[in-house]
Design a protein around this motif. Structure first.
Motif, PDB file in Angstrom:
ATOM      1  N   ASP A 132       6.262 -13.825  15.923  1.00 24.33           N
ATOM      2  CA  ASP A 132       7.698 -13.937  15.698  1.00 24.33           C
ATOM      3  C   ASP A 132       8.444 -12.621  15.862  1.00 24.33           C
ATOM      4  O   ASP A 132       9.637 -12.536  15.573  1.00 24.33           O
ATOM      5  CB  ASP A 132       7.963 -14.489  14.295  1.00 24.33           C
ATOM      6  CG  ASP A 132       7.273 -13.658  13.225  1.00 24.33           C
ATOM      7  OD1 ASP A 132       6.467 -12.787  13.587  1.00 24.33           O
ATOM      8  OD2 ASP A 132       7.543 -13.895  12.033  1.00 24.33           O
ATOM      9  N   GLY A 133       7.771 -11.599  16.307  1.00 24.91           N
ATOM     10  CA  GLY A 133       8.474 -10.341  16.545  1.00 24.91           C
ATOM     11  C   GLY A 133       7.650  -9.161  16.080  1.00 24.91           C
ATOM     12  O   GLY A 133       6.487  -9.284  15.700  1.00 24.91           O
ATOM     13  N   ALA A 134       8.273  -8.000  16.092  1.00 24.32           N
ATOM     14  CA  ALA A 134       7.581  -6.783  15.690  1.00 24.32           C
ATOM     15  C   ALA A 134       7.376  -6.755  14.188  1.00 24.32           C
ATOM     16  O   ALA A 134       8.044  -7.460  13.424  1.00 24.32           O
ATOM     17  CB  ALA A 134       8.393  -5.565  16.128  1.00 24.32           C
ATOM     18  N   ARG A 135       6.469  -5.903  13.764  1.00 22.47           N
ATOM     19  CA  ARG A 135       6.210  -5.747  12.339  1.00 22.47           C
ATOM     20  C   ARG A 135       7.417  -5.107  11.669  1.00 22.47           C
ATOM     21  O   ARG A 135       8.124  -4.296  12.259  1.00 22.47           O
ATOM     22  CB  ARG A 135       4.978  -4.859  12.112  1.00 22.47           C
ATOM     23  CG  ARG A 135       3.698  -5.399  12.707  1.00 22.47           C
ATOM     24  CD  ARG A 135       2.518  -4.523  12.258  1.00 22.47           C
ATOM     25  NE  ARG A 135       1.282  -4.921  12.908  1.00 22.47           N
ATOM     26  CZ  ARG A 135       0.809  -4.399  14.012  1.00 22.47           C
ATOM     27  NH1 ARG A 135       1.485  -3.449  14.615  1.00 22.47           N
ATOM     28  NH2 ARG A 135      -0.320  -4.815  14.535  1.00 22.47           N
ATOM     29  N   PRO A 136       7.658  -5.446  10.420  1.00 30.45           N
ATOM     30  CA  PRO A 136       8.767  -4.794   9.721  1.00 30.45           C
ATOM     31  C   PRO A 136       8.498  -3.302   9.584  1.00 30.45           C
ATOM     32  O   PRO A 136       7.361  -2.895   9.319  1.00 30.45           O
ATOM     33  CB  PRO A 136       8.782  -5.486   8.360  1.00 30.45           C
ATOM     34  CG  PRO A 136       7.419  -6.067   8.200  1.00 30.45           C
ATOM     35  CD  PRO A 136       6.980  -6.431   9.576  1.00 30.45           C
ATOM     36  N   PRO A 137       9.486  -2.480   9.794  1.00 26.26           N
ATOM     37  CA  PRO A 137       9.257  -1.034   9.726  1.00 26.26           C
ATOM     38  C   PRO A 137       8.830  -0.613   8.331  1.00 26.26           C
ATOM     39  O   PRO A 137       9.423  -1.016   7.326  1.00 26.26           O
ATOM     40  CB  PRO A 137      10.618  -0.444  10.109  1.00 26.26           C
ATOM     41  CG  PRO A 137      11.605  -1.521   9.794  1.00 26.26           C
ATOM     42  CD  PRO A 137      10.899  -2.813  10.038  1.00 26.26           C
ATOM     43  N   ALA A 138       7.763   0.179   8.267  1.00 25.81           N
ATOM     44  CA  ALA A 138       7.282   0.685   6.985  1.00 25.81           C
ATOM     45  C   ALA A 138       8.055   1.941   6.611  1.00 25.81           C
ATOM     46  O   ALA A 138       8.636   2.624   7.462  1.00 25.81           O
ATOM     47  CB  ALA A 138       5.798   0.991   7.073  1.00 25.81           C
ATOM     48  N   ARG A 139       8.039   2.239   5.329  1.00 26.92           N
ATOM     49  CA  ARG A 139       8.740   3.432   4.866  1.00 26.92           C
ATOM     50  C   ARG A 139       8.013   4.668   5.384  1.00 26.92           C
ATOM     51  O   ARG A 139       6.790   4.781   5.267  1.00 26.92           O
ATOM     52  CB  ARG A 139       8.771   3.456   3.346  1.00 26.92           C
ATOM     53  CG  ARG A 139       9.523   4.651   2.787  1.00 26.92           C
ATOM     54  CD  ARG A 139       9.813   4.476   1.322  1.00 26.92           C
ATOM     55  NE  ARG A 139      10.657   5.540   0.818  1.00 26.92           N
ATOM     56  CZ  ARG A 139      11.224   5.554  -0.375  1.00 26.92           C
ATOM     57  NH1 ARG A 139      11.025   4.508  -1.183  1.00 26.92           N
ATOM     58  NH2 ARG A 139      11.972   6.549  -0.770  1.00 26.92           N
ATOM     59  N   PRO A 140       8.704   5.624   6.003  1.00 25.94           N
ATOM     60  CA  PRO A 140       8.035   6.817   6.543  1.00 25.94           C
ATOM     61  C   PRO A 140       7.384   7.619   5.419  1.00 25.94           C
ATOM     62  O   PRO A 140       8.053   8.070   4.491  1.00 25.94           O
ATOM     63  CB  PRO A 140       9.169   7.600   7.222  1.00 25.94           C
ATOM     64  CG  PRO A 140      10.424   7.083   6.591  1.00 25.94           C
ATOM     65  CD  PRO A 140      10.164   5.664   6.218  1.00 25.94           C
ATOM     66  N   THR A 141       6.071   7.786   5.527  1.00 27.98           N
ATOM     67  CA  THR A 141       5.305   8.428   4.453  1.00 27.98           C
ATOM     68  C   THR A 141       4.298   9.398   5.040  1.00 27.98           C
ATOM     69  O   THR A 141       3.583   9.070   5.994  1.00 27.98           O
ATOM     70  CB  THR A 141       4.563   7.382   3.607  1.00 27.98           C
ATOM     71  OG1 THR A 141       5.506   6.432   3.096  1.00 27.98           O
ATOM     72  CG2 THR A 141       3.826   8.035   2.450  1.00 27.98           C
ATOM     73  N   LEU A 142       4.247  10.585   4.460  1.00 22.76           N
ATOM     74  CA  LEU A 142       3.233  11.578   4.773  1.00 22.76           C
ATOM     75  C   LEU A 142       2.148  11.528   3.706  1.00 22.76           C
ATOM     76  O   LEU A 142       2.440  11.326   2.521  1.00 22.76           O
ATOM     77  CB  LEU A 142       3.836  12.990   4.827  1.00 22.76           C
ATOM     78  CG  LEU A 142       4.956  13.241   5.841  1.00 22.76           C
ATOM     79  CD1 LEU A 142       5.507  14.655   5.680  1.00 22.76           C
ATOM     80  CD2 LEU A 142       4.457  13.032   7.261  1.00 22.76           C
ATOM     81  N   VAL A 143       0.903  11.741   4.112  1.00 25.00           N
ATOM     82  CA  VAL A 143      -0.235  11.693   3.187  1.00 25.00           C
ATOM     83  C   VAL A 143      -1.032  12.982   3.318  1.00 25.00           C
ATOM     84  O   VAL A 143      -1.325  13.436   4.436  1.00 25.00           O
ATOM     85  CB  VAL A 143      -1.138  10.475   3.472  1.00 25.00           C
ATOM     86  CG1 VAL A 143      -2.337  10.459   2.523  1.00 25.00           C
ATOM     87  CG2 VAL A 143      -0.349   9.181   3.339  1.00 25.00           C
ATOM     88  N   TRP A 144      -1.378  13.545   2.177  1.00 26.98           N
ATOM     89  CA  TRP A 144      -2.286  14.682   2.118  1.00 26.98           C
ATOM     90  C   TRP A 144      -3.449  14.307   1.213  1.00 26.98           C
ATOM     91  O   TRP A 144      -3.242  13.822   0.086  1.00 26.98           O
ATOM     92  CB  TRP A 144      -1.585  15.924   1.577  1.00 26.98           C
ATOM     93  CG  TRP A 144      -2.462  17.150   1.512  1.00 26.98           C
ATOM     94  CD1 TRP A 144      -2.589  18.114   2.456  1.00 26.98           C
ATOM     95  CD2 TRP A 144      -3.341  17.531   0.434  1.00 26.98           C
ATOM     96  NE1 TRP A 144      -3.486  19.073   2.054  1.00 26.98           N
ATOM     97  CE2 TRP A 144      -3.959  18.737   0.814  1.00 26.98           C
ATOM     98  CE3 TRP A 144      -3.653  16.969  -0.798  1.00 26.98           C
ATOM     99  CZ2 TRP A 144      -4.875  19.393  -0.002  1.00 26.98           C
ATOM    100  CZ3 TRP A 144      -4.567  17.607  -1.611  1.00 26.98           C
ATOM    101  CH2 TRP A 144      -5.177  18.810  -1.225  1.00 26.98           C
ATOM    102  N   VAL A 145      -4.698  14.529   1.670  1.00 28.06           N
ATOM    103  CA  VAL A 145      -5.892  14.158   0.908  1.00 28.06           C
ATOM    104  C   VAL A 145      -6.815  15.362   0.852  1.00 28.06           C
ATOM    105  O   VAL A 145      -7.100  15.988   1.885  1.00 28.06           O
ATOM    106  CB  VAL A 145      -6.624  12.957   1.548  1.00 28.06           C
ATOM    107  CG1 VAL A 145      -7.871  12.598   0.742  1.00 28.06           C
ATOM    108  CG2 VAL A 145      -5.696  11.757   1.658  1.00 28.06           C
ATOM    109  N   GLY A 146      -7.299  15.681  -0.337  1.00 31.25           N
ATOM    110  CA  GLY A 146      -8.252  16.789  -0.461  1.00 31.25           C
ATOM    111  C   GLY A 146      -8.336  17.289  -1.877  1.00 31.25           C
ATOM    112  O   GLY A 146      -7.697  16.766  -2.801  1.00 31.25           O
TER     113      GLY A 146
END
Length: 694
Positions: A326-340
């Protein structure tokens, strides 16, 4: 094939370095028989217990590089040796040679080949003395050793920092040298009437070019056992980093101590690289350090560390799914991830300042900081105490009352500082009530696993100023995430062209790269898909195991197992097999198949540093039967008391093939085949009855 795995502060201890890699290697190469020779670094490491060992581990020998000296009770099982006047003179001679090589200045224009030879002469001379007299601990901690070191530091041409060395500095250096040279006093080498030890190995595989490589150096010199060195973190680089943090000789780690210990590590690494048949760095960053330390580029072969991609498979495959009908995926909230794991080297302060600029360009952006801490979430080998028995603690978790050391406390203080900085930079939340910056703990309800951590956003950030092999970047690539990382360590090699690189400590460049990917999700998705394909091709456990499988076979083909002369083919049982008894060239016609018989039990020489006897040299030149092996790179000395695989036996009477490189024009030194003298002493680092039982 019988492999001797040499480790320092690592496997089989669960708190050890590279424990997970070693465990995967042994389990993946289950067709080979392994013997572990491990050096521990602390009592806490030994208390944490061992990993559950695979069934192809035949024996485990341990020894401590920690603990009090002989004056305060001694390290358990350490033979201190008794020295007469002649032995004391030999010790002063050999230790002076080693100390002069360590204290001398080495410039880029002068590779100091002569000093390297003096270091090797002193090192192997001390090893011979330890083999004859049962140990070096007393001599290395004696007043004579301190006076020798002091005189060398005051001599012309010494390191500038060594001139300022005071008595506390000299005592600290002598103490560290005694601990680093403890492998010379061990009974791991297979004297007559004892367990074969390293003399029965087909290959010594040392994890590191520090003290762990010393047993391999002696085994090669005495028995011709080929040496393979693997380094995912160069020992000299680690020494510089820990010295800067005050981890070397605490309390007195001034400039003289750091300079002398660094010089010793450099000399030892140079000797290990020179003697190794092959060196396998984990990345090009480590390879450059090894070349700087004197490694021959022709002997270097990069083998990337293997990582398990299975935990990230579900998240990674979601990036390859087609959009819904039915169309493109709904845009997700722009998020940066840092792991460590938090710490000053991770430079979270620069990341927070960069994110302040990202918020100005993308107001709805969020930053999720996931701290791994002690529970890394990565699959660890299960734990078992020494000698077997029940597990002591959950897998992969440090055990004991001192599980959090000073480094963990410093990292915790830095994390608290970063939380306070985030509160000052972002005093107000978003319009929807969500915090712009969120600190999460791995293993909690919000982020139960590492895969869940990388699934929080579309772009993964690495802001480190010091980095070796960036594990978090590879995990993000397994998950199909686009990455933005600083240009440090092996990050450029890992990312390739599938991510963005920025200079370290540059908030503006970091913010621009993150903003570009957050504003263009399609580009981020393409980079993530390419990153996943690259990671699955280069950084999996399978490719690592297969690489070492081929290296083992290659080394054995170039340095075939020596065997004593066997009976004629018609007298040998048909089902008796001698793997690697003949190199591939021996089956070709002509000079490749030249044979030279040698009687069983013949010895070319004795001692660890002695040259070949004149009769052996003359026999090799004339091609007469019974001559000693011409080179350690040909076949092994026939006197080596090697233990044979089950189903085979050693007999007498037949000839052995000599490969083309074992020519009669080899020098007497190359043709020496040494045999350690018989010395009765207890194993270092093992209680009675514990030395050979895993």
């Amino acid at each position: 094939m019988r492999i001797a795995l040499l480790t320092e502060g690592g496997y089989p201890y669960v708190r050890g370095e590279s424990a997970l890699w070693c465990d995967r290697l042994l389990r993946g190469l289950d067709g080979h028989e392994f013997a572990l020779f491990a050096l521990s670094r602390s009592a806490r490491q030994e208390e944490a217990g061992w990993c559950a060992l695979p069934p192809n581990v035949a024996r485990v020998r341990t020894a401590p590089l920690w603990g009090p000296g002989p004056a305060t009770g001694g390290v358990r099982g350490l033979a201190c040796g008794s020295y007469g006047r002649r032995d004391k003179r030999r010790f002063r001679e050999h230790f002076t040679a080693l100390a002069e090589a360590v204290c001398r200045t080495e410039t880029d224009a002068d590779p100091s080949t002569g000093q390297a030879d003096r270091f090797a002469a002193g090192l192997y001379g001390l090893a011979e003395l330890a083999a004859e007299r049962g140990g070096l601990a007393t001599a290395l901690r004696s007043e004579s050793a301190v006076r020798i070191l002091e005189s060398v530091c005051r001599a012309p041409g010494a390191l500038p920092a060594a001139h300022a060395a005071q008595v506390p500095d000299l005592l600290a250096v002598v103490e560290r040298l005694e601990r680093a040279l403890r492998p010379l006093s061990l009974d791991w080498y297979g004297q007559r009437g004892q367990e074969p030890g390293l003399s029965a190995a087909d290959l010594c595989h040392a994890v590191g070019a520090g003290p762990a490589a010393l047993p391999g150096l002696l085994a090669k010199r005495a028995y011709g056992v080929p040496l393979l060195i693997t380094e995912y973190g160069v020992r000299l680089r680690e020494h510089y980093l820990t010295s800067a943090a005050g981890a070397v000789a605490r309390g007195v780690a001034g400039a003289p101590v750091r300079a002398l210990l660094a010089s010793f590590q450099r000399r030892l690494a140079r000797e290990a690289y020179a003697q190794a048949q092959l060196i396998t760095p984990g990345n090009s960053h480590a390879r450059r350090w090894q070349e700087r330390c004197g490694a021959d580029s022709e002997r270097l072969r990069t083998v990337y560390p293997g990582m398990d991609a299975a935990p990230f498979e579900t998240v990674g495959e979601q990036t390859t799914l087609l959009p819904p009908p039915d169309g493109a995926r709904p845009p997700a909230r722009p998020t940066l991830v840092w792991v460590g794991a938090g710490g000053p080297a991770k430079d979270l302060g620069t990341l927070l300042h960069a994110f302040a600029q990202v918020r100005a360009a993308v107001p709805e952006a969020r930053l999720r900081i996931v701290e791994t801490g002690g529970a890394s979430g990565r699959t660890e080998p299960s734990v078992s105490p020494p000698g077997g028995g029940a597990s002591r603690g959950r897998p992969g978790t440090p055990h004991g009352p001192a599980a959090h050391d000073g480094a963990a406390e410093r990292d915790g203080a830095y994390t608290a500082h970063c939380r306070a900085l985030a509160a000052r930079l972002f005093p107000h939340g978003s319009a929807d009530g969500a915090e712009p910056v969120a600190f999460e703990e791995l293993g909690g309800p919000a982020v139960p696993t590492l895969a869940d951590a990388y699934a929080l956003g579309g772009v993964v950030v690495l802001s480190s100023v010091v980095e070796g092999f960036p594990v978090s970047l590879v995990e993000a690539m397994f998950c199909g995430r686009a990455t933005v990382s600083t240009d440090v360590g092996a990050a450029p090699e890992v990312v390739g062209g599938t991510g963005l690189l920025v200079p370290p400590r540059d908030p503006g460049a970091l913010a621009d790269a993150c903003t570009a990917l957050l504003r263009d999700p399609a580009r981020a998705a393409r980079l993530g898909a390419a990153a996943r394909a690259r990671a699955l091709e280069l950084f999996t456990v399978r490719q690592n195991i297969e690489a070492f499988r081929g290296i083992y076979l290659e080394l054995m083909s170039r340095h075939p197992v020596g065997r004593e002369c066997a009976p004629a083919e018609d007298a040998r049982p048909k089902d008796q097999v001698h793997p690697f008894a003949h190199p591939a060239e021996s089956h070709l016609p002509g000079r490749w198949a030249a044979a030279a018989a040698r009687p069983s039990g013949s010895a070319a020489s004795s001692g660890l540093v002695s040259g070949a006897s004149s009769s052996a040299v003359n026999g090799a030149e004339s091609g007469a039967p019974g001559s000693a092996a011409n080179s350690p790179e040909g076949r092994r000395p026939g006197s080596r008391p090697a233990r044979r695989p089950s189903g085979t036996r050693t007999t007498k009477g037949s000839s052995a093939y000599v490969p083309s490189w074992a020519r009669p024009d080899r020098t007497a030194r190359e043709g020496a085949a040494s045999q350690r003298p018989a010395v009765e002493r207890a194993a270092v680092g093992a209680e009675p009855g514990e030395a050979t039982a895993p």
